[in-house]
Design a protein around this motif. Sequence first.
Motif, short mmCIF file in Angstrom:
data_model
loop_
_atom_site.label_atom_id
_atom_site.label_comp_id
_atom_site.label_asym_id
_atom_site.label_seq_id
_atom_site.Cartn_x
_atom_site.Cartn_y
_atom_site.Cartn_z
N HIS A 154 0.92 -1.01 0.13
CA HIS A 154 -0.04 -0.10 -0.13
C HIS A 154 1.08 1.43 0.40
O HIS A 154 0.52 2.09 -0.77
N ALA A 155 1.83 1.32 0.68
CA ALA A 155 2.57 2.46 0.51
C ALA A 155 3.16 2.58 -0.30
O ALA A 155 4.02 3.64 -0.55
N LEU A 156 4.13 1.65 -1.04
CA LEU A 156 4.92 1.59 -2.20
C LEU A 156 4.16 2.56 -3.56
O LEU A 156 4.64 2.68 -3.96
N GLY A 157 2.79 1.35 -3.64
CA GLY A 157 2.05 1.92 -4.30
C GLY A 157 1.74 3.08 -4.65
O GLY A 157 1.67 3.49 -4.89
N THR A 158 1.56 3.78 -3.32
CA THR A 158 1.35 5.06 -2.83
C THR A 158 2.24 6.61 -2.95
O THR A 158 1.83 7.53 -3.86
N ALA A 159 3.81 6.05 -2.60
CA ALA A 159 4.36 6.62 -3.13
C ALA A 159 4.64 6.70 -4.56
O ALA A 159 5.56 7.45 -5.12
N VAL A 160 4.48 5.61 -5.07
CA VAL A 160 5.39 5.77 -6.75
C VAL A 160 3.94 6.34 -7.46
O VAL A 160 4.24 6.90 -8.03
N VAL A 161 3.01 6.09 -7.32
CA VAL A 161 1.45 6.94 -8.13
C VAL A 161 2.32 8.61 -7.96
O VAL A 161 2.04 9.17 -8.62
N SER A 162 2.27 8.86 -6.69
CA SER A 162 2.57 10.15 -6.24
C SER A 162 3.57 10.87 -7.10
O SER A 162 3.42 11.80 -7.74
N ILE A 163 4.70 9.81 -7.08
CA ILE A 163 5.99 10.58 -8.02
C ILE A 163 5.53 11.06 -9.38
O ILE A 163 6.14 11.30 -10.25
N ALA A 164 4.91 9.79 -9.36
CA ALA A 164 4.71 9.65 -11.24
C ALA A 164 3.82 10.98 -11.33
O ALA A 164 3.92 11.52 -12.03
N ILE A 165 2.40 11.50 -11.12
CA ILE A 165 1.83 12.87 -10.99
C ILE A 165 3.03 14.08 -10.78
O ILE A 165 2.16 14.25 -11.80
#
Length: 375
Positions: A154-165
């Motif tokens: 959950h934390a890894l997915g949140t970090a990746v998507v936030s940085i991608a945006i």
Amino acid sequence: MMNTTMDTLIVTPTMDPHGTPPAVVVWCVLLVILAVISVIGNVLVLGTLWHAWTNVGTKPGNFLAFMLAVADLLNTLINLPLVIVGVINSQWALHDNTPLRMAHFFFLILLSGTSNMMLCVISINRYAVVAKPNTSEKVGRTRARNLTLYAWCHALGTAVVSIAIWGVMDSTGVGSLHHYVPPFPSQVLSYALAVGAPMAVMTVTYVRLFKRVKMRLRAVGAKKCNVACTESHMASQSVVQDAPSVFGAVKAHNMILARPNKHPTRHADLRTAVTLLILLGIFVLCWTPIVVLSLLVTFQDVADAQNYLTAAAVIVFVIPACNPLVYSMRNAQFRAAAMDFLVTARERLPSQCCRRAKQGTSDTAQGEANQEAVG
């Protein structure tokens, strides 16, 4: 002329981001103190559990406590030094370098989000133990491992998507109003998934846990029964025994933490619920300032925003420093186990040093003998 003025206002905030030397020293001292407390506390928790891993480390509650300490320790060792460097350079989150800002934001979401999610899954595990106290330990271990895996994913997915945006917005030229905060969509997504979701789940589960325990205590008090075979006592005992912060009796100098064989007191399970609610209160108080302030700074100038953001970051890092103290050290059995671990480590250290010294002396003597033989 008007466009030039607006661009200047957007790129260069009106407030002075540079802090005075006394303020920098104060912030750095506070951050270093928090780092020392967090490292010592989490290392002590990890060492105590690891030393007795074969006996109690695989138990669901203790496994979750171990993983929480891992997340808090990594958060302190990786993110807090970046904040200190930013404070020394008078640049919040290294805002003059976009890759460093993005890397800092990524690890902050990943590790802080993992710590938050671990608190969330611990609350879920506690409620599951109370709701179904007779669940086998094998089922509990599987549940704990699955919840831990979900927390990291959950934390890894949140970090990746936030940085991608953030990267997409930066490449298209649509950035934030101020350079020292991420773009608004990245903030909303990260705060919603890494802070808001765990906070909501913890609030619901802790309140329901508190109500269940309180009702159970009233039922036990009304019956005035301390028989260990009753269902209410078994449920209460399960809450106390399986809680990550509650360990059984400690056999001196062998770190065997066993389940208690005596009847728990009437308020032991209530104490466990209160401990969890204390953690929830710390979580809410520490994350609210930085969430509100960073979102506010995104849209308008705030006087002394640099100092406010630094203070908010200091408050956030109170969480990994407080978790070991509240969640483990508050329990008398764990304090005894930790003291036993420290005594054992202290006894082993001189013996290892003596062995190394003797080995060095013997190697030196052997070398001298070889030289004499060659001569």
